[in-house]
Design a protein around this motif. Structure first.
Motif, PDB file in Angstrom:
ATOM      1  N   GLY A  29     -25.187 113.412  96.870  1.00 18.10           N
ATOM      2  CA  GLY A  29     -25.466 113.094  95.475  1.00 18.10           C
ATOM      3  C   GLY A  29     -26.323 114.201  94.877  1.00 18.10           C
ATOM      4  O   GLY A  29     -27.457 114.417  95.313  1.00 18.10           O
TER       5      GLY A  29
ATOM      6  N   ARG B 139     -16.960 110.338  89.616  1.00 16.46           N
ATOM      7  CA  ARG B 139     -18.037 110.984  90.376  1.00 16.46           C
ATOM      8  C   ARG B 139     -19.299 111.241  89.573  1.00 16.46           C
ATOM      9  O   ARG B 139     -20.313 111.672  90.131  1.00 16.46           O
ATOM     10  CB  ARG B 139     -17.561 112.292  91.032  1.00 16.46           C
ATOM     11  CG  ARG B 139     -16.398 112.108  91.987  1.00 16.46           C
ATOM     12  CD  ARG B 139     -16.168 113.357  92.823  1.00 16.46           C
ATOM     13  NE  ARG B 139     -15.613 114.443  92.031  1.00 16.46           N
ATOM     14  CZ  ARG B 139     -15.504 115.700  92.447  1.00 16.46           C
ATOM     15  NH1 ARG B 139     -15.943 116.042  93.647  1.00 16.46           N
ATOM     16  NH2 ARG B 139     -14.960 116.628  91.683  1.00 16.46           N
TER      17      ARG B 139
ATOM     18  N   VAL C  25     -21.471 112.993  92.526  1.00 14.26           N
ATOM     19  CA  VAL C  25     -21.243 112.726  93.945  1.00 14.26           C
ATOM     20  C   VAL C  25     -20.123 113.619  94.460  1.00 14.26           C
ATOM     21  O   VAL C  25     -19.028 113.649  93.889  1.00 14.26           O
ATOM     22  CB  VAL C  25     -20.886 111.244  94.167  1.00 14.26           C
ATOM     23  CG1 VAL C  25     -20.667 110.976  95.647  1.00 14.26           C
ATOM     24  CG2 VAL C  25     -21.984 110.343  93.617  1.00 14.26           C
TER      25      VAL C  25
END
Length: 204
Positions: free
Chosen positions: A181, A156, A176
């Protein structure tokens, strides 16, 4: 959507601190993180996401306070616009004062406008280099800088550096979380500001 932005930021800081082995407490839908190496930094010792998804009891506030006292740090509680309306007054009754207000900006996922800069922007897995750049940009202690080292290749997370020739002069991260985001963990060395590094990093 505003709630999603707040929760993404909370998740990012929680994951960053957990990856570095720093104290993290998840309670009442919030993430509490402490950085004993920077005990006066309310950016690095903070409660994020409180009052957004769950009720906040007095017992939870007591446990949060005990967590930070045990870490030996001064801390802040972020009260988001969408948080429980009673939270601000309850914190004030406990002795909290209004502090610095963080602004957040959001956009859709359409392609950004091109950014003109002499710097080269590249994604990296070298969290140690990113940490040194961001740490120098904010004057953080070495112990805090090392918290970025474990982010390279971590799920992520995406890390970016701006290079001036062979020298990294700015950095930024993307985290993320549930379709959002979060862009943060960014800084530019003082001597390299004014060349468009942050706009170029945001575009990347």
């Amino acid at each position: 959507m505003h709630e999603g932005i707040e929760l993404a930021e909370a998740a990012a800081f929680g994951d960053l601190c957990e990856s570095a082995g720093l104290p993290v407490l998840r309670i009442a839908g919030a993430v509490c993180y402490a950085s004993p190496a920077a005990p006066q930094s309310t950016m690095l010792n903070r409660v994020a996401g409180l009052g957004l998804t769950e009720p906040v009891s007095d017992a939870s506030l007591d446990e949060i306070d005990a967590f930070f006292r045990a870490a030996g740090v001064t801390y802040a509680v972020s009260v988001a616009p969408a948080a429980d309306p009673s939270l601000a007054s309850r914190l004030a009754a406990r002795g909290f004062a209004t502090g610095y207000a963080w602004m957040k900006f959001r956009r859709d996922v359409s392609p950004p406008e091109p950014v003109e800069t002499r710097l080269r922007i590249a994604e990296t897995d070298d969290g140690a280099v990113l940490g040194r750049v961001v740490g120098r940009a904010f004057g953080l202690p070495d112990e805090t800088v090392s918290m970025f080292s474990s982010l390279g290749g971590r799920p992520r997370w995406h890390l970016f550096l701006a290079w001036d020739g062979d020298e990294p002069v700015a950095g930024a991260t993307l985290f993320v979380h549930e379709g959002v985001g979060w862009l943060g963990g960014a800084g530019t060395l003082a001597e390299s500001r004014g060349f468009g590094a942050q706009n170029a990093l945001l575009a990347a």
